[in-house]
Design a protein around this motif. Structure first.
Motif, short mmCIF file in Angstrom:
data_model
loop_
_atom_site.label_atom_id
_atom_site.label_comp_id
_atom_site.label_asym_id
_atom_site.label_seq_id
_atom_site.Cartn_x
_atom_site.Cartn_y
_atom_site.Cartn_z
N ALA A 185 0.84 -1.19 0.00
CA ALA A 185 0.00 0.00 0.00
C ALA A 185 0.88 1.25 0.00
O ALA A 185 1.88 1.32 0.71
CB ALA A 185 -0.92 0.00 1.21
N SER A 186 0.48 2.24 -0.77
CA SER A 186 1.22 3.49 -0.84
C SER A 186 0.82 4.40 0.32
O SER A 186 -0.21 4.19 0.99
CB SER A 186 0.94 4.20 -2.16
OG SER A 186 -0.42 4.66 -2.19
N LEU A 187 1.62 5.43 0.54
CA LEU A 187 1.28 6.40 1.57
C LEU A 187 -0.04 7.08 1.25
O LEU A 187 -0.86 7.36 2.14
CB LEU A 187 2.40 7.43 1.72
CG LEU A 187 2.24 8.46 2.84
CD1 LEU A 187 2.12 7.79 4.20
CD2 LEU A 187 3.41 9.44 2.84
N ASP A 188 -0.29 7.35 -0.03
CA ASP A 188 -1.57 7.96 -0.42
C ASP A 188 -2.74 7.05 -0.03
O ASP A 188 -3.79 7.54 0.43
CB ASP A 188 -1.60 8.21 -1.93
CG ASP A 188 -0.76 9.41 -2.34
OD1 ASP A 188 -0.36 10.19 -1.46
OD2 ASP A 188 -0.51 9.56 -3.55
N GLU A 189 -2.59 5.74 -0.24
CA GLU A 189 -3.67 4.82 0.12
C GLU A 189 -3.90 4.80 1.62
O GLU A 189 -5.04 4.76 2.09
CB GLU A 189 -3.34 3.41 -0.40
CG GLU A 189 -3.49 3.28 -1.91
CD GLU A 189 -3.04 1.93 -2.42
OE1 GLU A 189 -3.83 1.24 -3.07
OE2 GLU A 189 -1.87 1.57 -2.17
N TRP A 190 -2.80 4.82 2.39
CA TRP A 190 -2.94 4.87 3.84
C TRP A 190 -3.66 6.13 4.28
O TRP A 190 -4.56 6.09 5.12
CB TRP A 190 -1.56 4.82 4.50
CG TRP A 190 -1.05 3.45 4.80
CD1 TRP A 190 -0.04 2.80 4.15
CD2 TRP A 190 -1.50 2.55 5.82
NE1 TRP A 190 0.16 1.56 4.71
CE2 TRP A 190 -0.72 1.38 5.73
CE3 TRP A 190 -2.49 2.63 6.80
CZ2 TRP A 190 -0.89 0.30 6.59
CZ3 TRP A 190 -2.67 1.55 7.65
CH2 TRP A 190 -1.89 0.40 7.55
N GLU A 191 -3.26 7.27 3.73
CA GLU A 191 -3.87 8.54 4.15
C GLU A 191 -5.34 8.61 3.73
O GLU A 191 -6.18 9.14 4.47
CB GLU A 191 -3.08 9.71 3.58
CG GLU A 191 -1.70 9.84 4.23
CD GLU A 191 -0.86 10.95 3.65
OE1 GLU A 191 0.12 11.34 4.29
OE2 GLU A 191 -1.20 11.43 2.54
N GLU A 192 -5.65 8.10 2.56
CA GLU A 192 -7.05 8.06 2.11
C GLU A 192 -7.89 7.21 3.06
O GLU A 192 -8.99 7.60 3.47
CB GLU A 192 -7.11 7.49 0.69
CG GLU A 192 -8.51 7.35 0.13
CD GLU A 192 -9.11 8.66 -0.34
OE1 GLU A 192 -10.34 8.69 -0.57
OE2 GLU A 192 -8.36 9.65 -0.48
N PHE A 193 -7.35 6.04 3.42
CA PHE A 193 -8.09 5.16 4.31
C PHE A 193 -8.28 5.75 5.69
O PHE A 193 -9.40 5.80 6.22
CB PHE A 193 -7.36 3.81 4.42
CG PHE A 193 -7.83 2.95 5.56
CD1 PHE A 193 -9.13 2.51 5.64
CD2 PHE A 193 -6.95 2.60 6.59
CE1 PHE A 193 -9.57 1.72 6.70
CE2 PHE A 193 -7.37 1.83 7.64
CZ PHE A 193 -8.69 1.39 7.71
#
Length: 246
Positions: A185-193
């Motif tokens: 998972a990318s940092l963007d995916e983590w922040e979105e979640f």
């Protein structure tokens, strides 16, 4: 007017998973034309329902202990015309009887199969049919967390709670798999979640500061945010597409 905090309405998947990655995963996982799908710790089973849509001959079983999430999954299955092809089971993954499936999904839920990852991986191997696939979503340390970082994560967080990515893949191989695909998972995916996880509650708190539930809700939201901002960039999530060895 809303009188209680809403839950998870901004979340599509219950984890750091983008639409683009989900599409790629589904394309890869349905290449083998699975006819049975098992989702362990399914929540509302969004990914499984999308797999069933893509694989029209498949049926699915989702297992979880969260009755509210399962209800959301049943509603989604009915709305998409999948109700006759999926069943949702409220209960323990280790106690629910089922045959080995062509495709097994286990996203952030290996603890449902055992307290130790090697044990959980062996249980996953027993639950997938020869020639099938397992999609494992599992946490790993991107780097070793400091004692101060650990103290700001979940209760009793320890370095031993996770492995690094190389060790995680090695453990999967030792349990009887070969890794067809390894991605994280990318940092963007983590922040979105994590933002979507709290967004509804944060808006509710702003609009209901004097509500009887506000203090408790605010404390819980602040605690969750502090934890994820501590493990941000330290805790990763691997998506491993695993092929069982013969």
């Amino acid at each position: 007017m809303t009188t209680t905090p809403p839950r998870h309405t901004r979340l599509t998947f219950h984890g750091p998973l983008s639409e683009a990655r989900a599409d790629r995963l589904i394309e890869r996982l349905t290449r083998t034309t699975p006819t049975t799908v098992l989702d362990i710790g399914c929540g509302w089973a969004e990914l499984m329902l999308r797999v069933l849509t893509t694989a029209p001959d498949a049926t699915g079983t989702g297992i979880d202990i969260d009755a509210e999430a399962l209800a959301r999954g049943r509603e989604a299955a009915t709305a998409r015309g999948l109700a006759d092809r999926v069943r949702f089971v409220e209960g323990s993954a280790t106690e629910t009887v089922h045959d080995p499936a062509d495709l097994v999904l286990c996203l952030g839920a290996s603890q449902a199969l055992g307290d130790r990852l090697p044990e959980a991986l062996k249980e996953l191997r027993r639950r997938v049919a020869d020639g099938g696939r397992v999609l494992l979503g599992e946490g790993f340390w991107q780097r070793t967390p400091t004692p101060a970082e650990l103290s700001g994560m979940w209760p009793d967080a320890a370095v031993t709670d996770h492995h690094d990515l190389a060790t995680l893949v090695d453990l999967a191989i030792e349990a009887g798999f070969r890794p067809e695909w390894t991605e994280t998972a990318s940092l963007d995916e983590w922040e979105e979640f994590e933002s979507a996880y709290l967004a509804d509650v944060e808006v509710w708190l702003a609009e209901h500061p004097g509500h009887p539930l506000a203090a408790e809700t605010r404390e819980r939201a602040d605690r969750h945010r502090a934890r994820w901002l501590t493990y941000r960039g330290v805790l990763g999530l691997a998506y491993l597409t695993l092929v069982p060895t013969a």
